[in-house]
Design an enzyme around this catalytic site. Structure first.
Site, PDB file in Angstrom:
ATOM      1  N   SER A 141      41.843  34.370  45.498  1.00 40.00           N
ATOM      2  CA  SER A 141      40.979  34.258  44.328  1.00 40.00           C
ATOM      3  C   SER A 141      39.527  34.405  44.747  1.00 40.00           C
ATOM      4  CB  SER A 141      41.175  32.909  43.631  1.00 40.00           C
ATOM      5  OG  SER A 141      40.204  32.730  42.616  1.00 40.00           O
ATOM      6  N   TYR A 155      41.484  23.997  42.567  1.00 46.17           N
ATOM      7  CA  TYR A 155      41.942  25.391  42.648  1.00 46.17           C
ATOM      8  C   TYR A 155      41.289  26.112  43.822  1.00 46.17           C
ATOM      9  CZ  TYR A 155      42.982  30.195  41.208  1.00 46.17           C
ATOM     10  OH  TYR A 155      43.416  31.496  41.174  1.00 46.17           O
TER      11      TYR A 155
END
Length: 246
Positions: A141, A155
């Site tokens: 990501s 996250y």
């Protein structure tokens, strides 16, 4: 030219979004493709039909990536049903978001189970089937490189952990001719994060190109790493983020 003719790939979380785009692109390159999904059998079936329409074999496997046994079983079923395993794409993930004070232990545990433990377990199971030329590719990501919004600590931590994992696995598996890499997508137009969503204008402003990616643009980099042209790339984290981290 079908650069992946005769190869078999497993894409975790391959029923939608980036995972579906990767599954289809690898099939276009000539690979037979298995994919895992957690809930939506209909969406998984649609991807299977698209792969089969390209003349490739396809397999959908229901598996919760938080379940270690299911992760291992999906790898073994792929190799048993399709005859081999050459490419593993660790795409399945959860996206927790919220203030630090409100992060419950259950959410923390599930995030680390799906985003960190599952890719490692899948790699562990996959290398038992892989030979020289095998490929392990993680989907990371952009927040592993740059966190621009609050509420993403968990996250970001889970995706940043994959960077170290990939480097360690690349060192360990390099002598066996297996490459291990990570692709960091930027904002990508999916059901979960639509390019016309309420935060899209703000997110676009953080990229150099001023737009979201199409899932196929992320899949193109995965296909490069999976193919013969990517054979000397390993231990790398490649950002396909429109300049988000620039």
């Amino acid at each position: 030219m079908k650069r992946l003719e005769g190869h078999v790939a497993l894409v975790t979380g391959g029923s939608r979004g980036i995972g579906a785009a990767v599954a289809i692109r690898l099939a276009e390159e000539g690979a037979d493709v298995a994919l895992t999904y957690e809930r939506n059998a209909e969406r998984a079936g649609q991807v299977v039909k698209q792969v089969e329409a390209l003349g490739r074999r396809a397999l959908a496997i229901r598996a919760d990536s938080a379940d270690p046994a299911a992760v291992r079983a999906a790898v073994d079923e792929t190799a048993a049903t399709l005859g081999r395993l050459d490419i593993l794409v660790n795409n399945a993930a959860v996206f927790p978001m919220g203030p630090l004070e409100e992060l419950e232990l259950g959410l923390l545990d599930r995030t680390l189970a799906v985003n960190v433990r599952a890719p490692l377990l899948a790699a562990q199971a996959a290398v038992r089937h892989m030979t020289e030329g095998g490929r392990i590719i993680g989907i990371g990501s952009n927040v592993a490189e740059r966190v621009v919004f609050p509420g993403l600590a968990l996250y970001a931590a889970s995706k940043t952990a994959q960077v170290g994992m990939v480097k360690g696995l690349a060192r360990e598996l390099g002598p066996r001719g297996i490459t291990v890499n990570l692709v960091h997508p930027g904002p990508t137009d999916t059901d979960a994060n639509p390019a016309e969503g309420p935060f899209a204008e703000t997110v676009n402003g953080f990229t150099a190109l001023g737009r979201y990616a199409e899932p196929a643009e992320i899949a193109a980099t995965v296909a490069y790493l999976a193919g013969p042209d990517g054979r000397y790339v390993t231990g790398a984290a490649i950002s396909v983020d429109g300049g988000f981290a620039a």
